[in-house]
Design a protein around this motif. Structure first.
Motif, PDB file in Angstrom:
ATOM      1  N   LYS A   1      -1.957   8.653 -13.347  1.00  0.00           N
ATOM      2  CA  LYS A   1      -2.804   9.105 -12.409  1.00  0.00           C
ATOM      3  C   LYS A   1      -2.066   8.872 -10.891  1.00  0.00           C
ATOM      4  O   LYS A   1      -1.553   7.735 -10.991  1.00  0.00           O
ATOM      5  N   LEU A   2      -2.211   9.630  -9.834  1.00  0.00           N
ATOM      6  CA  LEU A   2      -1.682   9.520  -8.571  1.00  0.00           C
ATOM      7  C   LEU A   2      -2.447   8.376  -7.857  1.00  0.00           C
ATOM      8  O   LEU A   2      -3.761   8.537  -7.663  1.00  0.00           O
ATOM      9  N   VAL A   3      -1.709   7.286  -7.619  1.00  0.00           N
ATOM     10  CA  VAL A   3      -2.253   6.215  -7.023  1.00  0.00           C
ATOM     11  C   VAL A   3      -2.174   6.447  -5.401  1.00  0.00           C
ATOM     12  O   VAL A   3      -2.873   6.323  -4.575  1.00  0.00           O
ATOM     13  N   GLY A   4      -0.662   6.879  -4.957  1.00  0.00           N
ATOM     14  CA  GLY A   4      -0.563   7.066  -3.584  1.00  0.00           C
ATOM     15  C   GLY A   4       0.815   6.719  -3.128  1.00  0.00           C
ATOM     16  O   GLY A   4       1.653   6.373  -4.022  1.00  0.00           O
ATOM     17  N   GLY A   5       1.102   6.572  -1.889  1.00  0.00           N
ATOM     18  CA  GLY A   5       2.519   6.096  -1.434  1.00  0.00           C
ATOM     19  C   GLY A   5       2.433   4.713  -0.995  1.00  0.00           C
ATOM     20  O   GLY A   5       1.571   3.897  -1.411  1.00  0.00           O
ATOM     21  N   THR A   6       3.265   4.446  -0.076  1.00  0.00           N
ATOM     22  CA  THR A   6       3.564   3.142   0.314  1.00  0.00           C
ATOM     23  C   THR A   6       2.273   2.310   0.931  1.00  0.00           C
ATOM     24  O   THR A   6       2.036   1.355   0.389  1.00  0.00           O
ATOM     25  N   ASN A   7       1.692   2.866   1.822  1.00  0.00           N
ATOM     26  CA  ASN A   7       0.653   2.220   2.357  1.00  0.00           C
ATOM     27  C   ASN A   7      -0.711   1.874   1.314  1.00  0.00           C
ATOM     28  O   ASN A   7      -1.217   0.898   1.357  1.00  0.00           O
ATOM     29  N   ARG A   8      -0.578   2.816   0.188  1.00  0.00           N
ATOM     30  CA  ARG A   8      -1.868   2.470  -0.663  1.00  0.00           C
ATOM     31  C   ARG A   8      -1.420   1.464  -1.523  1.00  0.00           C
ATOM     32  O   ARG A   8      -2.162   0.803  -1.693  1.00  0.00           O
ATOM     33  N   ILE A   9      -0.020   1.733  -2.108  1.00  0.00           N
ATOM     34  CA  ILE A   9       0.318   0.475  -3.040  1.00  0.00           C
ATOM     35  C   ILE A   9       0.345  -0.923  -2.407  1.00  0.00           C
ATOM     36  O   ILE A   9      -0.183  -2.086  -2.863  1.00  0.00           O
ATOM     37  N   MET A  10       0.811  -1.001  -0.974  1.00  0.00           N
ATOM     38  CA  MET A  10       0.815  -2.076  -0.484  1.00  0.00           C
ATOM     39  C   MET A  10      -0.667  -2.762  -0.215  1.00  0.00           C
ATOM     40  O   MET A  10      -0.951  -3.976  -0.188  1.00  0.00           O
ATOM     41  N   SER A  11      -1.487  -1.864   0.072  1.00  0.00           N
ATOM     42  CA  SER A  11      -3.016  -2.194   0.385  1.00  0.00           C
ATOM     43  C   SER A  11      -3.437  -2.800  -0.856  1.00  0.00           C
ATOM     44  O   SER A  11      -4.236  -3.741  -0.849  1.00  0.00           O
ATOM     45  N   LEU A  12      -3.475  -2.066  -1.855  1.00  0.00           N
ATOM     46  CA  LEU A  12      -3.871  -2.745  -3.286  1.00  0.00           C
ATOM     47  C   LEU A  12      -3.266  -3.859  -3.583  1.00  0.00           C
ATOM     48  O   LEU A  12      -3.841  -4.693  -4.193  1.00  0.00           O
ATOM     49  N   HIS A  13      -1.875  -4.243  -3.303  1.00  0.00           N
ATOM     50  CA  HIS A  13      -1.127  -5.303  -3.749  1.00  0.00           C
ATOM     51  C   HIS A  13      -1.940  -6.305  -3.003  1.00  0.00           C
ATOM     52  O   HIS A  13      -2.206  -7.458  -3.559  1.00  0.00           O
ATOM     53  N   LEU A  14      -1.928  -6.327  -1.531  1.00  0.00           N
ATOM     54  CA  LEU A  14      -2.656  -7.262  -0.580  1.00  0.00           C
ATOM     55  C   LEU A  14      -4.024  -7.583  -0.880  1.00  0.00           C
ATOM     56  O   LEU A  14      -4.404  -8.755  -0.733  1.00  0.00           O
ATOM     57  N   GLY A  15      -4.748  -6.608  -1.514  1.00  0.00           N
ATOM     58  CA  GLY A  15      -5.837  -6.733  -1.753  1.00  0.00           C
ATOM     59  C   GLY A  15      -6.212  -7.479  -3.196  1.00  0.00           C
ATOM     60  O   GLY A  15      -7.538  -7.532  -3.741  1.00  0.00           O
ATOM     61  N   GLY A  16      -5.311  -7.605  -3.772  1.00  0.00           N
ATOM     62  CA  GLY A  16      -5.372  -8.239  -5.208  1.00  0.00           C
ATOM     63  C   GLY A  16      -5.840  -7.172  -6.298  1.00  0.00           C
ATOM     64  O   GLY A  16      -6.146  -7.553  -7.367  1.00  0.00           O
ATOM     65  N   GLU A  17      -5.572  -5.757  -6.058  1.00  0.00           N
ATOM     66  CA  GLU A  17      -6.152  -4.841  -6.911  1.00  0.00           C
ATOM     67  C   GLU A  17      -4.911  -3.998  -7.885  1.00  0.00           C
ATOM     68  O   GLU A  17      -5.238  -3.471  -8.951  1.00  0.00           O
ATOM     69  N   LEU A  18      -3.861  -4.337  -7.306  1.00  0.00           N
ATOM     70  CA  LEU A  18      -2.790  -3.805  -8.047  1.00  0.00           C
ATOM     71  C   LEU A  18      -2.209  -4.250  -9.363  1.00  0.00           C
ATOM     72  O   LEU A  18      -2.080  -3.397 -10.185  1.00  0.00           O
ATOM     73  N   ILE A  19      -2.217  -5.668  -9.370  1.00  0.00           N
ATOM     74  CA  ILE A  19      -1.967  -6.139 -10.650  1.00  0.00           C
ATOM     75  C   ILE A  19      -2.896  -5.873 -11.814  1.00  0.00           C
ATOM     76  O   ILE A  19      -2.411  -5.497 -12.823  1.00  0.00           O
ATOM     77  N   PRO A  20      -4.217  -5.939 -11.420  1.00  0.00           N
ATOM     78  CA  PRO A  20      -4.992  -5.466 -12.541  1.00  0.00           C
ATOM     79  C   PRO A  20      -5.052  -4.052 -12.899  1.00  0.00           C
ATOM     80  O   PRO A  20      -4.971  -3.723 -14.131  1.00  0.00           O
ATOM     81  N   MET A  21      -4.964  -3.246 -11.976  1.00  0.00           N
ATOM     82  CA  MET A  21      -4.545  -1.722 -12.145  1.00  0.00           C
ATOM     83  C   MET A  21      -3.208  -1.700 -13.245  1.00  0.00           C
ATOM     84  O   MET A  21      -3.243  -0.683 -14.030  1.00  0.00           O
ATOM     85  N   LEU A  22      -2.328  -2.434 -12.763  1.00  0.00           N
ATOM     86  CA  LEU A  22      -0.906  -2.403 -13.470  1.00  0.00           C
ATOM     87  C   LEU A  22      -1.190  -2.814 -15.063  1.00  0.00           C
ATOM     88  O   LEU A  22      -0.768  -2.230 -15.975  1.00  0.00           O
ATOM     89  N   LYS A  23      -1.844  -3.749 -15.206  1.00  0.00           N
ATOM     90  CA  LYS A  23      -2.471  -4.498 -16.465  1.00  0.00           C
ATOM     91  C   LYS A  23      -3.280  -3.316 -17.318  1.00  0.00           C
ATOM     92  O   LYS A  23      -2.904  -3.216 -18.639  1.00  0.00           O
ATOM     93  N   ASN A  24      -4.196  -2.656 -16.740  1.00  0.00           N
ATOM     94  CA  ASN A  24      -4.828  -1.899 -17.374  1.00  0.00           C
ATOM     95  C   ASN A  24      -4.241  -0.545 -17.826  1.00  0.00           C
ATOM     96  O   ASN A  24      -4.484  -0.013 -18.788  1.00  0.00           O
ATOM     97  N   ALA A  25      -3.077  -0.323 -17.217  1.00  0.00           N
ATOM     98  CA  ALA A  25      -1.928   1.036 -17.592  1.00  0.00           C
ATOM     99  C   ALA A  25      -1.176   0.510 -18.780  1.00  0.00           C
ATOM    100  O   ALA A  25      -0.579   1.280 -19.027  1.00  0.00           O
ATOM    101  N   GLY A  26      -1.176  -0.911 -18.993  1.00  0.00           N
ATOM    102  CA  GLY A  26      -0.019  -1.280 -19.905  1.00  0.00           C
ATOM    103  C   GLY A  26       1.234  -1.454 -19.341  1.00  0.00           C
ATOM    104  O   GLY A  26       2.113  -1.770 -20.246  1.00  0.00           O
ATOM    105  N   ALA A  27       1.367  -1.579 -18.120  1.00  0.00           N
ATOM    106  CA  ALA A  27       2.807  -1.954 -17.493  1.00  0.00           C
ATOM    107  C   ALA A  27       3.080  -3.462 -17.204  1.00  0.00           C
ATOM    108  O   ALA A  27       4.160  -3.747 -16.832  1.00  0.00           O
ATOM    109  N   LEU A  28       2.034  -4.252 -17.346  1.00  0.00           N
ATOM    110  CA  LEU A  28       2.078  -5.784 -17.319  1.00  0.00           C
ATOM    111  C   LEU A  28       1.371  -6.385 -18.486  1.00  0.00           C
ATOM    112  O   LEU A  28       0.503  -6.013 -18.991  1.00  0.00           O
ATOM    113  N   TRP A  29       2.107  -7.380 -18.949  1.00  0.00           N
ATOM    114  CA  TRP A  29       1.655  -8.241 -20.037  1.00  0.00           C
ATOM    115  C   TRP A  29       1.454  -9.622 -19.550  1.00  0.00           C
ATOM    116  O   TRP A  29       1.336 -10.578 -20.493  1.00  0.00           O
ATOM    117  N   LEU A  30       0.945  -9.920 -18.433  1.00  0.00           N
ATOM    118  CA  LEU A  30       0.628 -11.356 -17.860  1.00  0.00           C
ATOM    119  C   LEU A  30      -0.540 -11.762 -18.214  1.00  0.00           C
ATOM    120  O   LEU A  30      -1.345 -11.060 -18.097  1.00  0.00           O
TER     121      LEU A  30
END
Length: 103
Positions: free
Chosen positions: A74-103
């Motif tokens: 699914k399209l998440v977005g560009g630089t601003n969206r990714i950085m906003s998600l990361h700073l807001g603590g939402e990027l890592i859970p999104m990556l985990k749910n997609a199977g991109a992280l195993w932390l």
């Protein structure tokens, strides 16, 4: 559009980039530093890259068409969206749910 969506579904994280784009490099580096093995598809190295750029611009609706980050197909977005998600603590859970992280 079909080619973009096909490529976007090949891996948990796909980034459409241009080799000369510093923001593309920044987003790719962030994902790499988080432990994500993203597929980076450089549009300027693809014979159908311009067509794919137009498709991405339609999907994004505005702004530059790259970087365009897809997570879980699914399209998440560009630089601003990714950085906003990361700073807001939402990027890592999104990556985990997609199977991109195993932390």
């Amino acid at each position: 559009m079909e080619r973009v969506m096909k490529l976007a579904s090949e891996r948990p994280v796909v980034i459409f980039t241009l080799s000369s784009c510093c923001m593309c490099h920044t987003v790719a580096r962030l994902l790499c530093d988080l432990g994500v093995n993203a597929l980076a598809h450089e549009l300027d190295q693809d014979p159908k890259g311009k067509e794919m750029e137009r498709a991405l611009l339609k999907l994004l609706g505005r702004g530059p068409p790259v970087p365009a980050v897809f997570i879980g197909g699914k399209l998440v977005g560009g630089t601003n969206r990714i950085m906003s998600l990361h700073l807001g603590g939402e990027l890592i859970p999104m990556l985990k749910n997609a199977g991109a992280l195993w932390l």
